[in-house]
Enzyme design. Structure first.
Site, PDB file in Angstrom:
ATOM      1  N   TYR A 108       0.858  -1.223  -0.041  1.00 16.83           N
ATOM      2  CA  TYR A 108      -0.252   0.003  -0.028  1.00 16.83           C
ATOM      3  C   TYR A 108       1.029   1.163   0.105  1.00 16.83           C
ATOM      4  CZ  TYR A 108      -3.250   3.418   1.514  1.00 16.83           C
ATOM      5  OH  TYR A 108      -4.238   4.690   1.687  1.00 16.83           O
ATOM      6  N   LYS A 112       1.037   4.328  -2.903  1.00 14.82           N
ATOM      7  CA  LYS A 112       0.870   5.729  -2.634  1.00 14.82           C
ATOM      8  C   LYS A 112       1.856   6.600  -2.870  1.00 14.82           C
ATOM      9  CE  LYS A 112      -2.622   6.785  -1.140  1.00 14.82           C
ATOM     10  NZ  LYS A 112      -3.702   7.269  -1.894  1.00 14.82           N
ATOM     11  N   HIS A 284     -48.504  24.040  38.519  1.00  7.68           N
ATOM     12  CA  HIS A 284     -49.756  24.650  38.099  1.00  7.68           C
ATOM     13  C   HIS A 284     -50.246  25.873  38.818  1.00  7.68           C
ATOM     14  CE1 HIS A 284     -50.150  20.580  37.020  1.00  7.68           C
ATOM     15  NE2 HIS A 284     -49.814  19.858  38.002  1.00  7.68           N
ATOM     16  N   GLY A 286     -51.124  28.795  40.954  1.00  9.40           N
ATOM     17  CA  GLY A 286     -51.040  28.947  42.472  1.00  9.40           C
ATOM     18  C   GLY A 286     -50.080  28.227  43.135  1.00  9.40           C
TER      19      GLY A 286
END
Length: 373
Positions: A108, A112, A284, A286
């Site tokens: 390889y 290259k 919620h 109150g």
């Protein structure tokens, strides 16, 4: 050449780097992408070279069935590109994605190196500007796992709950991120190269296989412990993006801890090692939440929906302060050490509040003392 349009031939356009590069080129004004891919013949190559104003040569063979394919593709195709440009007498710039293994004496690496030498001869004989990039391991999205990238393999397998094999946890790998590779190529196109050059891609990272595996495990575990890694910069940022890119679609979403009672819900979202945690809660109408003070811990509240009244009382002077915020007029409200505080939903609908605390909640040392405003 059409005015203001640069036609860029990308060989290997269907490979990992090629897919990322072609997408980025198509995002940019002023570029037209030409491609040469596996299965195209010499006539297609010659036609693409004839039309090209620049060539980015990515095509290569990494793990062929026969070692002869290294020479055939890596060196042979590069020579065909050079021969085509020579025949056309086109001194267009050529960028080569070579490999750090060109320094090694193996099939390889030799192939290259031969590709590099062909382009050196092209630069010297035809005057083409040539840039040769000897890349270490490139990683990022769309890289094929269980092939020739340890990062892709680790990310893919861990994202899919598959095992990984590590023979030496102390072995080090050199890496560059695909976005940085693409950025380098784009810069070379936008700031034309001259002569023969051997640029590098920055930044380059090194990491052991053991640390790489542990880092990807930490990414995976953040869904259960909610603690995010420091994913904003550098190698950790690039690795995290890569890991997430391998998640299967059924894992695009995940649940987080939710605690509900008569007041509403409290949901933890994200924790950080050194910058606190993010949550949100509802209340919620109150309902009052809070009623405590901290010695050191600080918080930021953002009412996303609803109408809130915040109450504060100084623990030494008993000074009292109230303020109101609305979801349609976003304001950050800070809690201050030494002041007890609470928040009341004074609207008619459910209130939703985003909360950041400067530290991860520690049940053994909560720094939270109950005291009414």
């Amino acid at each position: 050449m059409t005015p203001n349009i640069c036609r860029v031939l990308v060989t290997g356009a269907q490979g990992f780097v090629g897919k990322n590069l072609v997408l980025r080129l198509r995002e940019q004004a002023g570029f037209e992408v030409l491609t040469f891919v596996r299965g195209d013949d010499d006539a297609a190559l010659q036609a693409a070279l004839s039309a090209a104003d620049a060539v980015i040569h990515l095509a290569g063979e990494n793990r062929p069935a026969s070692p002869d394919a290294f020479e055939l593709v890596n060196a042979g195709l590069t020579r065909r590109v050079c021969d085509g440009l020579l025949a056309l007498r086109k001194p267009v710039p050529v960028l080569l994605a070579s490999s750090a293994q060109a320094e090694l004496d193996n099939p390889y690496g030799r192939s290259k190196l031969a590709a590099e030498e062909a382009l050196v001869q092209l630069a010297q004989g035809n005057g083409n500007p040539v840039a040769i990039y000897r890349l270490p391991g490139v990683f990022g999205k769309w890289c094929r796992p269980n092939y020739n990238s340890v990062v892709a393999t680790f990310c893919h397998n861990k994202a899919h709950d598959l095992p990984v094999q590590i023979n030496d946890t102390n072995a080090r790998v050199r890496l560059v991120y695909v976005d940085d590779v693409v950025n380098a190529f784009l810069q070379a196109l936008e700031e034309p190269i001259a002569g023969l050059s051997r640029p590098s891609v920055a930044p380059e990272y090194t990491i052991t296989l053991g640390d790489l595996s542990d880092q990807i495990d930490a990414f995976k575990n953040c869904r259960s412990n909610l603690v995010s890694e420091r994913v904003g910069t550098g190698l950790t940022r690039a690795l995290y993006a890569t890991y997430v890119s391998y998640l299967p679609v059924e894992k695009f979403a995940y649940g987080v801890p939710t605690y509900g009672d008569a007041r509403g819900v409290f949901v933890e979202m994200l924790k950080t090692p050194d910058a606190g945690q993010f949550s949100f809660f509802t209340a919620h109408p109150g309902i009052t939440r809070g009623g405590h003070y901290h010695h050191t811990k600080t918080e930021k509240f953002l009412v996303i929906k609803g109408h809130a009244r915040f109450g504060f009382r100084h623990m030494l002077t008993n000074e009292v302060h109230y303020l109101e915020t609305h979801g349609d007029q976003p304001q950050i409200v800070e809690t201050v050490p030494g002041w007890t505080h609470d928040i009341t939903n004074i609207g008619a609908d459910e209130m939703v509040v985003m909360l950041w605390a400067n530290e991860i909640f520690d049940r053994a040392n909560p720094d939270t003392v109950t005291s009414k405003v």
